[in-house]
Scaffold this motif. Structure first.
Motif, PDB file in Angstrom:
ATOM      1  N   ASN A   1       0.812  -1.219   0.000  1.00  0.00           N
ATOM      2  CA  ASN A   1       0.000   0.000   0.000  1.00  0.00           C
ATOM      3  C   ASN A   1       0.849   1.273   0.000  1.00  0.00           C
ATOM      4  N   GLU A   2       2.058   1.236   0.600  1.00  0.00           N
ATOM      5  CA  GLU A   2       2.916   2.417   0.642  1.00  0.00           C
ATOM      6  C   GLU A   2       3.470   2.738  -0.746  1.00  0.00           C
ATOM      7  N   ASP A   3       3.699   1.705  -1.553  1.00  0.00           N
ATOM      8  CA  ASP A   3       4.285   1.895  -2.862  1.00  0.00           C
ATOM      9  C   ASP A   3       3.259   2.248  -3.929  1.00  0.00           C
ATOM     10  N   ILE A   4       1.984   2.020  -3.632  1.00  0.00           N
ATOM     11  CA  ILE A   4       0.966   2.222  -4.661  1.00  0.00           C
ATOM     12  C   ILE A   4      -0.079   3.218  -4.165  1.00  0.00           C
TER      13      ILE A   4
ATOM     14  N   GLY B   1      -8.368   6.438 -10.964  1.00  0.00           N
ATOM     15  CA  GLY B   1      -8.361   5.056 -10.521  1.00  0.00           C
ATOM     16  C   GLY B   1      -7.140   4.263 -10.929  1.00  0.00           C
ATOM     17  N   SER B   2      -6.197   4.796 -11.713  1.00  0.00           N
ATOM     18  CA  SER B   2      -5.013   4.035 -12.109  1.00  0.00           C
ATOM     19  C   SER B   2      -4.010   4.014 -10.965  1.00  0.00           C
ATOM     20  N   GLU B   3      -3.190   2.979 -10.942  1.00  0.00           N
ATOM     21  CA  GLU B   3      -2.217   2.819  -9.867  1.00  0.00           C
ATOM     22  C   GLU B   3      -0.831   3.273 -10.332  1.00  0.00           C
ATOM     23  N   LYS B   4      -0.100   3.983  -9.418  1.00  0.00           N
ATOM     24  CA  LYS B   4       1.278   4.406  -9.684  1.00  0.00           C
ATOM     25  C   LYS B   4       2.058   4.281  -8.396  1.00  0.00           C
ATOM     26  N   SER B   5       3.338   4.034  -8.494  1.00  0.00           N
ATOM     27  CA  SER B   5       4.151   3.956  -7.283  1.00  0.00           C
ATOM     28  C   SER B   5       4.557   5.357  -6.845  1.00  0.00           C
ATOM     29  N   ASN B   6       4.828   5.517  -5.548  1.00  0.00           N
ATOM     30  CA  ASN B   6       5.244   6.813  -5.008  1.00  0.00           C
ATOM     31  C   ASN B   6       6.563   7.266  -5.636  1.00  0.00           C
TER      32      ASN B   6
ATOM     33  N   ASP C   1       9.673  11.008  -8.966  1.00  0.00           N
ATOM     34  CA  ASP C   1      10.557  11.226 -10.120  1.00  0.00           C
ATOM     35  C   ASP C   1       9.892  12.116 -11.159  1.00  0.00           C
ATOM     36  N   ALA C   2       8.612  11.901 -11.371  1.00  0.00           N
ATOM     37  CA  ALA C   2       7.889  12.717 -12.351  1.00  0.00           C
ATOM     38  C   ALA C   2       7.812  14.165 -11.885  1.00  0.00           C
ATOM     39  N   ILE C   3       7.579  14.354 -10.591  1.00  0.00           N
ATOM     40  CA  ILE C   3       7.514  15.717 -10.046  1.00  0.00           C
ATOM     41  C   ILE C   3       8.877  16.391 -10.151  1.00  0.00           C
ATOM     42  N   LYS C   4       9.933  15.649  -9.797  1.00  0.00           N
ATOM     43  CA  LYS C   4      11.297  16.197  -9.913  1.00  0.00           C
ATOM     44  C   LYS C   4      11.584  16.621 -11.349  1.00  0.00           C
ATOM     45  N   GLU C   5      11.218  15.763 -12.264  1.00  0.00           N
ATOM     46  CA  GLU C   5      11.470  16.061 -13.676  1.00  0.00           C
ATOM     47  C   GLU C   5      10.698  17.299 -14.112  1.00  0.00           C
ATOM     48  N   LEU C   6       9.471  17.411 -13.643  1.00  0.00           N
ATOM     49  CA  LEU C   6       8.666  18.581 -13.993  1.00  0.00           C
ATOM     50  C   LEU C   6       9.257  19.866 -13.407  1.00  0.00           C
ATOM     51  N   ILE C   7       9.678  19.791 -12.145  1.00  0.00           N
ATOM     52  CA  ILE C   7      10.183  20.989 -11.472  1.00  0.00           C
ATOM     53  C   ILE C   7      11.608  21.326 -11.905  1.00  0.00           C
ATOM     54  N   PHE C   8      12.471  20.324 -11.880  1.00  0.00           N
ATOM     55  CA  PHE C   8      13.902  20.586 -12.081  1.00  0.00           C
ATOM     56  C   PHE C   8      14.447  20.138 -13.431  1.00  0.00           C
ATOM     57  N   GLY C   9      13.705  19.333 -14.147  1.00  0.00           N
ATOM     58  CA  GLY C   9      14.218  18.734 -15.376  1.00  0.00           C
ATOM     59  C   GLY C   9      14.775  19.734 -16.364  1.00  0.00           C
ATOM     60  N   GLU C  10      14.034  20.737 -16.662  1.00  0.00           N
ATOM     61  CA  GLU C  10      14.452  21.732 -17.634  1.00  0.00           C
ATOM     62  C   GLU C  10      15.662  22.517 -17.121  1.00  0.00           C
ATOM     63  N   ASN C  11      15.652  22.875 -15.831  1.00  0.00           N
ATOM     64  CA  ASN C  11      16.775  23.608 -15.245  1.00  0.00           C
ATOM     65  C   ASN C  11      18.050  22.778 -15.240  1.00  0.00           C
ATOM     66  N   ILE C  12      17.911  21.520 -14.880  1.00  0.00           N
ATOM     67  CA  ILE C  12      19.088  20.641 -14.852  1.00  0.00           C
ATOM     68  C   ILE C  12      19.682  20.531 -16.250  1.00  0.00           C
TER      69      ILE C  12
END
Length: 118
Positions: free
Chosen positions: A4-7, A13-18, A23-34
């Motif tokens: 349950n912690e990983d999902i 209703g789709s399932e994704k891991s934390n 990683d997706a949030i990091k990429e959105l926030i920092f991806g372009e800057n990096i």
């Protein structure tokens, strides 16, 4: 079923891991800057390497010119010392069998010393 912690469930209703969400949030926030930072670092690295190469070539050129100047100066000094020795020998020969005038000899040696010091 997964832990349950990983999902988590999305709103739809789709399932994704934390981890993948983070990683997706990091990429959105920092991806372009990096990517921009990496490009800037690469540009700076190339510029530094180019400047280093230019400096090495300049140092090599200056070293060559200095060695040539030193060689030329050494040759010039050797010629002048030889000329001074010849002048002293000529003056001594002019004295011949005459008594060596100490004052004249001291003046000649002083002039010789001054020429060498130049």
């Amino acid at each position: 079923m997964k832990n349950n912690e990983d999902i988590t469930k999305n709103v739809n209703g789709s399932e994704k891991s934390n981890a993948s969400k983070i990683d997706a949030i990091k990429e959105l926030i920092f991806g372009e800057n990096i990517q921009e930072y990496n490009e800037e670092f690469e540009t700076l690295k190339k510029d530094i390497l180019n400047k280093k190469q230019e400096l090495q070539e300049l140092i090599s050129t200056v070293e060559s010119e200095l060695l040539q100047s030193i060689d030329s100066l050494s040759t010039d000094i050797n010629i002048r010392v030889t000329e001074l020795e010849n002048t002293v020998n000529d003056k001594l020969d002019d004295l011949g069998d005459k008594k060596a005038d100490r004052k004249l000899l001291s003046e000649l040696f002083i002039k010789l010393g001054e020429k060498i010091a130049e």
